[in-house]
Design a protein around this motif. Structure first.
Motif, PDB file in Angstrom:
ATOM      1  N   ASP A  51      23.486 -39.654 -17.567  1.00 54.52           N
ATOM      2  CA  ASP A  51      23.903 -38.341 -18.075  1.00 54.52           C
ATOM      3  C   ASP A  51      22.989 -37.238 -17.561  1.00 54.52           C
ATOM      4  N   ARG A  52      22.232 -37.575 -16.522  1.00 53.67           N
ATOM      5  CA  ARG A  52      21.250 -36.634 -15.982  1.00 53.67           C
ATOM      6  C   ARG A  52      21.721 -36.116 -14.627  1.00 53.67           C
ATOM      7  N   LEU A  53      21.693 -34.793 -14.462  1.00 54.62           N
ATOM      8  CA  LEU A  53      22.070 -34.173 -13.192  1.00 54.62           C
ATOM      9  C   LEU A  53      20.837 -34.029 -12.309  1.00 54.62           C
ATOM     10  N   ILE A  54      20.957 -34.453 -11.060  1.00 53.65           N
ATOM     11  CA  ILE A  54      19.829 -34.439 -10.123  1.00 53.65           C
ATOM     12  C   ILE A  54      20.111 -33.404  -9.032  1.00 53.65           C
ATOM     13  N   PRO A  55      19.266 -32.357  -8.902  1.00 52.69           N
ATOM     14  CA  PRO A  55      19.491 -31.357  -7.847  1.00 52.69           C
ATOM     15  C   PRO A  55      19.315 -31.975  -6.459  1.00 52.69           C
ATOM     16  N   VAL A  56      20.194 -31.610  -5.527  1.00 53.12           N
ATOM     17  CA  VAL A  56      20.079 -32.079  -4.143  1.00 53.12           C
ATOM     18  C   VAL A  56      20.285 -30.899  -3.196  1.00 53.12           C
ATOM     19  N   ASP A  57      19.475 -30.876  -2.159  1.00 56.19           N
ATOM     20  CA  ASP A  57      19.587 -29.852  -1.114  1.00 56.19           C
ATOM     21  C   ASP A  57      20.093 -30.554   0.139  1.00 56.19           C
ATOM     22  N   VAL A  58      21.398 -30.539   0.314  1.00 50.67           N
ATOM     23  CA  VAL A  58      22.036 -31.326   1.382  1.00 50.67           C
ATOM     24  C   VAL A  58      23.066 -30.480   2.114  1.00 50.67           C
ATOM     25  N   ARG A  59      23.066 -30.593   3.445  1.00 49.16           N
ATOM     26  CA  ARG A  59      24.164 -30.009   4.220  1.00 49.16           C
ATOM     27  C   ARG A  59      25.193 -31.101   4.479  1.00 49.16           C
ATOM     28  N   ILE A  60      26.468 -30.772   4.306  1.00 50.69           N
ATOM     29  CA  ILE A  60      27.536 -31.758   4.440  1.00 50.69           C
ATOM     30  C   ILE A  60      28.319 -31.498   5.726  1.00 50.69           C
ATOM     31  N   ILE A  61      28.456 -32.569   6.530  1.00 55.92           N
ATOM     32  CA  ILE A  61      29.324 -32.539   7.704  1.00 55.92           C
ATOM     33  C   ILE A  61      30.375 -33.625   7.506  1.00 55.92           C
ATOM     34  N   CYS A  62      31.636 -33.258   7.613  1.00 54.71           N
ATOM     35  CA  CYS A  62      32.729 -34.212   7.438  1.00 54.71           C
ATOM     36  C   CYS A  62      33.460 -34.399   8.774  1.00 54.71           C
ATOM     37  N   HIS A  92      18.489 -35.705   0.715  1.00 55.02           N
ATOM     38  CA  HIS A  92      17.865 -34.471   0.219  1.00 55.02           C
ATOM     39  C   HIS A  92      17.025 -33.819   1.322  1.00 55.02           C
ATOM     40  N   ARG A  93      17.195 -32.526   1.507  1.00 57.99           N
ATOM     41  CA  ARG A  93      16.548 -31.720   2.531  1.00 57.99           C
ATOM     42  C   ARG A  93      17.045 -32.063   3.940  1.00 57.99           C
ATOM     43  N   GLU A 113      19.900 -29.939  15.896  1.00 58.68           N
ATOM     44  CA  GLU A 113      19.762 -28.560  16.366  1.00 58.68           C
ATOM     45  C   GLU A 113      19.470 -27.610  15.208  1.00 58.68           C
ATOM     46  N   SER A 114      19.584 -28.109  13.974  1.00 56.20           N
ATOM     47  CA  SER A 114      19.442 -27.254  12.793  1.00 56.20           C
ATOM     48  C   SER A 114      18.010 -27.253  12.282  1.00 56.20           C
ATOM     49  N   LYS A 115      17.748 -26.393  11.277  1.00 58.44           N
ATOM     50  CA  LYS A 115      16.416 -26.339  10.679  1.00 58.44           C
ATOM     51  C   LYS A 115      16.136 -27.562   9.806  1.00 58.44           C
ATOM     52  N   ARG A 116      17.156 -28.402   9.614  1.00 56.94           N
ATOM     53  CA  ARG A 116      16.978 -29.632   8.837  1.00 56.94           C
ATOM     54  C   ARG A 116      16.635 -30.838   9.716  1.00 56.94           C
TER      55      ARG A 116
END
Length: 633
Positions: A447-458, A412-413, A363-366
């Motif tokens: 040692d590298r940080l990776i950007p993530v665009d994630v919505r979390i549902i628990c 991601h996304r 139902e979301s934009k994702r």
């Protein structure tokens, strides 16, 4: 960039060679005056010359003959003044003859030096001798001019002096040519970039001026409208796009977005936007998307995600209920779907927490992004960490070559669903908190940080606040994941939904078992409605599956439900006599349950799936019980 200097006379050619050395630059040098110089310029244009430099009348003729930029070696007043050297006190009439761009302003020099001057402006090469001869008849005894003026005077046997250009004027022209070359190169690069972008985007693009003539028409537009750019550019837009509305946009100055129109056999989505400069509409741009292509692309992406198990199958429309309490919960969940905040779904085992998580995602934009589900109770701690965050190559013994992408990166996304979040170990809880705060993950051993665009549902069936008080769940993480909270009611709290759920399960399992079961008898339904369902909807589903397997007729009866011990008691049958001699033989319920689970597990040789099925519980619940019994290894 190829630059060519065409000198009208020898002295200028020699000066040009000196300037090349002085400036340490490279350009071609040719000798050619007037029409001859123009012919040479045309030949150089064919060879790929980008800029041409020349002077006086030759400059004017070259500019008319070629389409490439032409830089003028400008004649300064000092260049003219040099030719008046020794003429102060000269009493005769002096004629300054040549093209206008050379002799402009010479009368000022005459006034300053006290000389008697007349201007002889030559417009065309062939008229030069006639104009000079006419001036001679009027008493001019000396001519000062450019190549055409001086040459015409010399051909008539008259005294003449040639206005020459010095090094400074020549160097200025060369520098200007190279600056122009850099600007042209930059513009060409920018134009090529824009052309590449326009041609290789997935949208068709058409741009028109305010009269409706097409100026831009890309490759995708060629495919959509089945007309080549060669036959479209320069044409009126209505000849390419029937019933076009671009004129409406030009007239109103307002965009038209997301409109559907049919072109031949395809449906396209169109955006039309005006081109406005200084509050004036100078044209419009339309972009076209092939809806059919978009749908097939979307289907392909969804198929790929489905193959990897990254698709949410359920939507809110798939949820079956009649109760008011469920109606309110679904309404709340739909509102949450529009937001981006983290959601916590509370509910007992079997209430449908993952169904709600999938429905929120869809139902979301994702909804076009991946949906990744992970059960935090089903995996050992070290495996759960590597699954969630991934690992770098060589992070540990047995690590896959090239490393492994984690579930957060896969999501991601999209959305990641963390089921049984209450079972996550404390040290992983801190890593999860960091991901939520920073929106970046670090793989194990990296040692590298990776950007993530994630919505979390628990989701959890535990009382997390109680776990916080007991120190078994991080308080800061709890408040991070419970920004939006959904509490799913137990089946015993919405028994009016049992009937619609039972009918759905009967249809499903009847078809699965190749039977023709039409429904359930009132007696059997009454029995089902009398139960408490500690396993909730999943327990009800298991009961109907077994009943369908036992049913030999068209309706499930009470007799088909006798396998269920709880039903026997609710049906008024007498309870068996106690097997205990006294109260000392009675063991705690948890101990009896653990012993029973252990025996069933041994019976099925440690097979988790068969054990869970026989016990009537899901694998997640069994894993949790085994973990508490220290038998999960």
């Amino acid at each position: 960039m190829k630059i060519v200097l065409i000198a009208p006379y020898n002295n200028l050619l020699e000066t040009a060679v000196e300037v090349k050395k002085d400036l340490n630059v490279e350009f071609e040098v040719e000798l050619g005056d007037l029409s001859e110089g123009a012919k040479i310029a045309v030949e150089w244009e064919k060879k790929g010359a980008d800029i041409i430099i020349s002077r006086g009348g030759t400059y004017k003729m070259i500019k008319e003959a070629v389409s490439v930029p032409v830089v003028e070696i400008k004649v300064s007043p000092y260049d003219i003044l040099r030719q008046f050297q020794g003429l102060i006190g000269y009493s005769g009439l002096i004629g300054v003859a040549g093209y206008w761009n050379v002799i402009y302003g010479c009368e000022v020099i005459g006034e300053v030096l006290g000389l008697n001057l007349i201007k002889v402006v030559i417009e065309k090469e062939e008229e030069g001798p006639l104009q000079v001869a006419k001036a001679a008849e009027e008493g001019v005894g000396l001519f000062i001019g450019d190549t055409i003026g001086a040459r015409s005077a010399a051909s008539l046997g008259l005294k003449s002096r040639l206005i020459t250009s010095g090094k400074e004027a020549l160097a200025n022209a060369v520098n200007e040519a190279f600056r122009l070359a850099e600007a042209i190169r930059a513009e060409k690069t920018k134009a090529e970039q824009i052309k590449t972008i326009v041609d290789f985007v997935h949208d068709g693009i058409i741009a028109v001026d305010k009269q409706g003539y097409i100026s831009i028409y890309n490759k995708m537009a060629e495919k959509i409208f089945k007309k080549s750019a060669q036959n479209a550019v320069g044409q009126k837009v209505e000849k390419v796009v029937p019933n076009t509305k671009l004129y409406e946009v030009i007239k109103s100055g307002k965009p038209q977005l997301g409109e559907l129109q049919k072109i031949s056999d395809i449906m396209i989505a169109t955006n039309r936007v005006p081109i406005i400069v200084d509050n004036e509409v100078l044209g419009a741009v339309a972009t076209f998307q092939d809806v059919t292509l978009l749908q097939s692309t979307e289907q392909k992406i969804r198929r790929q995600m489905a193959d990897r198990g990254l698709v949410a199958d359920y939507k809110f429309e798939d949820l079956l209920f009649k109760s008011h309490v469920m109606e309110e919960v679904v309404k709340q969940a739909k509102q949450y779907a529009k937001l981006e905040s983290t959601v916590l779904i509370n509910g007992e085992t079997g209430t449908g927490k993952e169904l709600f998580a999938q429905s929120i995602h869809n139902e979301s934009k994702r909804k076009f992004g991946p949906f990744v589900a992970v059960n935090c109770a089903a995996l050992p701690e070290n495996l759960l960490e590597s699954e969630l965050f991934g690992y770098a190559e060589g992070a540990f013994t047995g690590a896959r070559k090239g490393g492994k992408i984690g579930l957060f990166e896969l999501a991601h996304r999209g959305t990641i669903f963390l089921d049984e979040i209450g079972e996550m170990p404390l040290n992983l809880q801190s890593r999860l908190l960091r991901v939520i705060q920073d929106k970046r993950v670090m793989r194990i051993g990296d040692d590298r940080l990776i950007p993530v665009d994630v919505r979390i549902i628990c989701a959890t069936n535990r009382n997390l606040l109680e776990m916080v008080r007991e120190g078994r769940f991080r308080e800061d993480l709890y408040y991070r994941i419970s920004v939006l909270t959904i509490n799913l009611p137990a089946l015993r709290e919405r028994k009016e939904d049992i009937e619609i759920l039972v009918q759905n399960f009967i249809r499903h399992f009847s078809l699965k078992n190749n039977k023709s079961i039409l429904g359930i008898t009132p007696e059997a339904m009454k029995i089902l409605k009398s139960l408490d369902y500690p396993g909730n909807v999943r327990e009800l589903e298991n009961i109907i599956e077994r009943a369908c397997a036992l049913c030999e007729g068209q309706f499930i009866t009470g007799e088909n439900l006798r396998f269920y011990n709880q039903i026997k008691k609710s049906n008024g049958q007498s309870s068996p006599k106690s097997v205990f001699e006294d109260s000392h033989d009675i063991k705690p319920l948890r101990e009896m349950e653990n012993e029973y689970i252990k025996n069933v597990l041994i019976h099925f040789n440690g097979n988790i799936t068969k054990t869970a099925e026989k016990l009537g519980i899901d694998r997640t619940t069994l894993w949790r019980k085994l973990k508490n019994m220290k038998l999960h290894h």
